[in-house]
Design an enzyme around this catalytic site. Structure first.
Site, mmCIF file in Angstrom:
data_model
loop_
_atom_site.group_PDB
_atom_site.id
_atom_site.type_symbol
_atom_site.label_atom_id
_atom_site.label_comp_id
_atom_site.label_asym_id
_atom_site.label_seq_id
_atom_site.Cartn_x
_atom_site.Cartn_y
_atom_site.Cartn_z
ATOM 1 N N ASP A 1 -2.484 10.715 -2.275
ATOM 2 C CA ASP A 1 -2.833 9.681 -3.248
ATOM 3 C C ASP A 1 -3.255 10.266 -4.590
ATOM 4 O O ASP A 1 -3.202 9.574 -5.602
ATOM 5 C CB ASP A 1 -3.957 8.809 -2.686
ATOM 6 C CG ASP A 1 -3.455 7.908 -1.578
ATOM 7 O OD1 ASP A 1 -3.142 6.747 -1.867
ATOM 8 O OD2 ASP A 1 -3.358 8.372 -0.425
ATOM 9 N N GLN B 1 -2.696 2.318 10.105
ATOM 10 C CA GLN B 1 -1.428 2.374 9.371
ATOM 11 C C GLN B 1 -0.390 3.225 10.097
ATOM 12 O O GLN B 1 0.805 2.976 10.006
ATOM 13 C CB GLN B 1 -1.653 2.919 7.957
ATOM 14 C CG GLN B 1 -2.461 2.009 7.058
ATOM 15 C CD GLN B 1 -3.929 2.398 6.999
ATOM 16 O OE1 GLN B 1 -4.486 2.844 8.001
ATOM 17 N NE2 GLN B 1 -4.555 2.245 5.856
ATOM 18 N N ARG C 1 0.849 -1.181 0.000
ATOM 19 C CA ARG C 1 0.000 0.000 0.000
ATOM 20 C C ARG C 1 0.891 1.239 0.000
ATOM 21 O O ARG C 1 2.101 1.160 0.134
ATOM 22 C CB ARG C 1 -0.941 -0.014 1.213
ATOM 23 C CG ARG C 1 -0.270 -0.518 2.463
ATOM 24 C CD ARG C 1 -0.569 0.255 3.698
ATOM 25 N NE ARG C 1 -0.385 1.672 3.559
ATOM 26 C CZ ARG C 1 0.795 2.292 3.674
ATOM 27 N NH1 ARG C 1 1.911 1.614 3.870
ATOM 28 N NH2 ARG C 1 0.872 3.607 3.559
ATOM 29 N N GLY C 2 0.216 2.386 -0.166
ATOM 30 C CA GLY C 2 0.936 3.618 -0.392
ATOM 31 C C GLY C 2 0.935 3.889 -1.881
ATOM 32 O O GLY C 2 1.278 3.016 -2.689
ATOM 33 N N ALA C 3 0.519 5.110 -2.267
ATOM 34 C CA ALA C 3 0.328 5.401 -3.688
ATOM 35 C C ALA C 3 1.554 5.094 -4.549
ATOM 36 O O ALA C 3 1.447 4.392 -5.559
ATOM 37 C CB ALA C 3 -0.113 6.865 -3.863
ATOM 38 N N ARG D 1 -7.589 -0.384 -6.965
ATOM 39 C CA ARG D 1 -7.761 0.757 -6.060
ATOM 40 C C ARG D 1 -7.936 2.009 -6.921
ATOM 41 O O ARG D 1 -7.021 2.415 -7.636
ATOM 42 C CB ARG D 1 -6.576 0.910 -5.104
ATOM 43 C CG ARG D 1 -6.351 -0.324 -4.248
ATOM 44 C CD ARG D 1 -5.663 0.005 -2.947
ATOM 45 N NE ARG D 1 -6.491 0.805 -2.062
ATOM 46 C CZ ARG D 1 -6.027 1.416 -0.957
ATOM 47 N NH1 ARG D 1 -4.761 1.331 -0.641
ATOM 48 N NH2 ARG D 1 -6.848 2.112 -0.198
ATOM 49 N N LYS E 1 -5.285 9.661 2.919
ATOM 50 C CA LYS E 1 -5.959 8.730 3.814
ATOM 51 C C LYS E 1 -7.019 9.435 4.650
ATOM 52 O O LYS E 1 -6.829 10.549 5.106
ATOM 53 C CB LYS E 1 -4.926 8.069 4.722
ATOM 54 C CG LYS E 1 -5.488 7.043 5.687
ATOM 55 C CD LYS E 1 -6.297 5.958 4.968
ATOM 56 C CE LYS E 1 -5.482 5.212 3.953
ATOM 57 N NZ LYS E 1 -6.301 4.246 3.171
#
Length: 350
Positions: free
Chosen positions: A238, A197, A44-46, A89, A249
């Site tokens: 993002d 997170q 995860r994480g853009a 996503r 987020k």
């Protein structure tokens, strides 16, 4: 800590859903495993999901070539696989950016999928290495906002560090630079509900690297500001529109409002791949809605009554009016953002 590794045959992903208690890795030999890992937040994480998707396309291309003898079917199957990856996503634009970069610039110009395969691998590696360089450049640029200052206390939300990128991190890249310069006193990390997170990942990687960190729940951030504990907020992103509206987020918008109320600068750190040059307003950004179980349960244990309705957006949008500056690899962007971002786009075209 490396969250993404390509070994030439498979993609090795650190399963971030198991952190901080277990350090487990997933050996992805099928692009569907990569898609599942992105969807389930194992990676995860853009920026990181963009890098992972690039490597996933190597696996997709291999399967497409093996799936049919004729070029037309191979190409059609590959595009189906690529689109499935892209849809895992919808909010983080880095995912679509990486996939479109490979499909448009590499696959379409090639006469055959076989000829495209080594070029896809080379481009995926280039995206990986590029992100590492972008992180380092953002860290240097962000540190210029704090020149001559010491004892700096930073609040951050979610995880925008090495676990969310291929390099130092976006927001945490700046934090690491300040720490290396002897300017940082402490990071305050929001827990980041509902999936924690901030607690599981940000606090974990900062503590792992010996950077002073204090964990607080999301509803304590305003209190910390009120008590004079926070000098600046730095978050990742993002997606960023041409007007400077920032999707990040869920909970970021509330942090920005609190920072504004306490006259604390609110900074966003993001590479050029996070900018959506096709969208002007944040209200046009698609917001991913996730499973109710993420709110009703934690680690498989129910924490809310069964049968209730749940609202679980994964992201919110912070209007550009609340953003003090946007840290990029090309330097720090200041308002008016429509002009600054247009100038950034011109640099990219050149």
């Amino acid at each position: 800590m490396k969250s993404i590794t390509w070994n030439g045959n498979s993609l090795i992903l650190l399963d971030q859903t198991k952190l901080p208690n277990q350090e487990e890795y997933i050996d992805c030999t099928d692009w569907r495993q990569v898609a599942e890992a992105i969807k389930k937040l194992r990676v995860r994480g853009a920026p990181a999901i963009g890098v992972a998707a690039g490597y996933g396309l190597i696996l997709a291309a291999r399967e497409a070539i093996e799936s049919a003898p004729d070029e037309v079917t191979q190409r059609a199957n590959f595009l189906t696989f690529a689109n499935t990856l892209k849809e895992t996503r919808p909010t983080a634009i880095n995912l679509a950016w990486a996939i479109d970069r490979i499909v448009t610039n590499i696959v379409f110009p090639c006469d055959t999928m076989v000829a495209a395969l080594p070029l896809i691998e080379a481009e995926a590696k280039a995206i990986d290495l590029e992100d590492q360089g972008l992180n380092a450049a953002m860290a240097k640029a962000g540190a210029t906002l704090f020149e001559g200052k010491k004892g700096i206390r930073i609040l951050t939300h979610c995880n925008a560090g090495a676990l969310a990128t291929a390099g130092l991190g976006t927001a945490l890249g700046v934090v690491r630079e300040l720490h290396a310069n002897g300017q940082l006193e402490r990071v305050y990390a929001d827990e980041t509900r509902p999936l924690l997170q901030g607690a599981r990942l940000t606090a974990f990687e900062l503590h792992h690297d010996g950077i002073p960190v204090t964990l607080l729940t999301d509803n304590m951030a305003a209190y910390a500001m009120q008590q004079g504990l926070i000098d600046a907020v730095i978050v990742g992103a993002d997606r960023i529109t041409t007007e400077g509206d920032v999707a990040n987020k869920i909970g970021t918008y509330g942090v920005a409002l609190a920072a504004k109320a306490h006259n604390i600068p609110f900074y966003v750190a993001a590479p050029y791949s996070t900018f959506d040059f096709t969208l002007a307003k944040g209200s046009d950004i698609p917001i991913e809605m996730r499973s109710a179980d993420e709110v009703k349960c934690f680690a498989g244990i129910p924490t809310a009554p069964d049968g209730i309705d749940v609202l679980n957006p994964a992201f919110d949008v912070t209007p550009h009016e609340l953003v003090s500056a946007i840290i990029t690899e090309e330097g720090v962007l200041k308002a008016p953002y429509n002009k600054a971002i247009a100038d950034l786009q011109k640099k990219l075209v050149r």
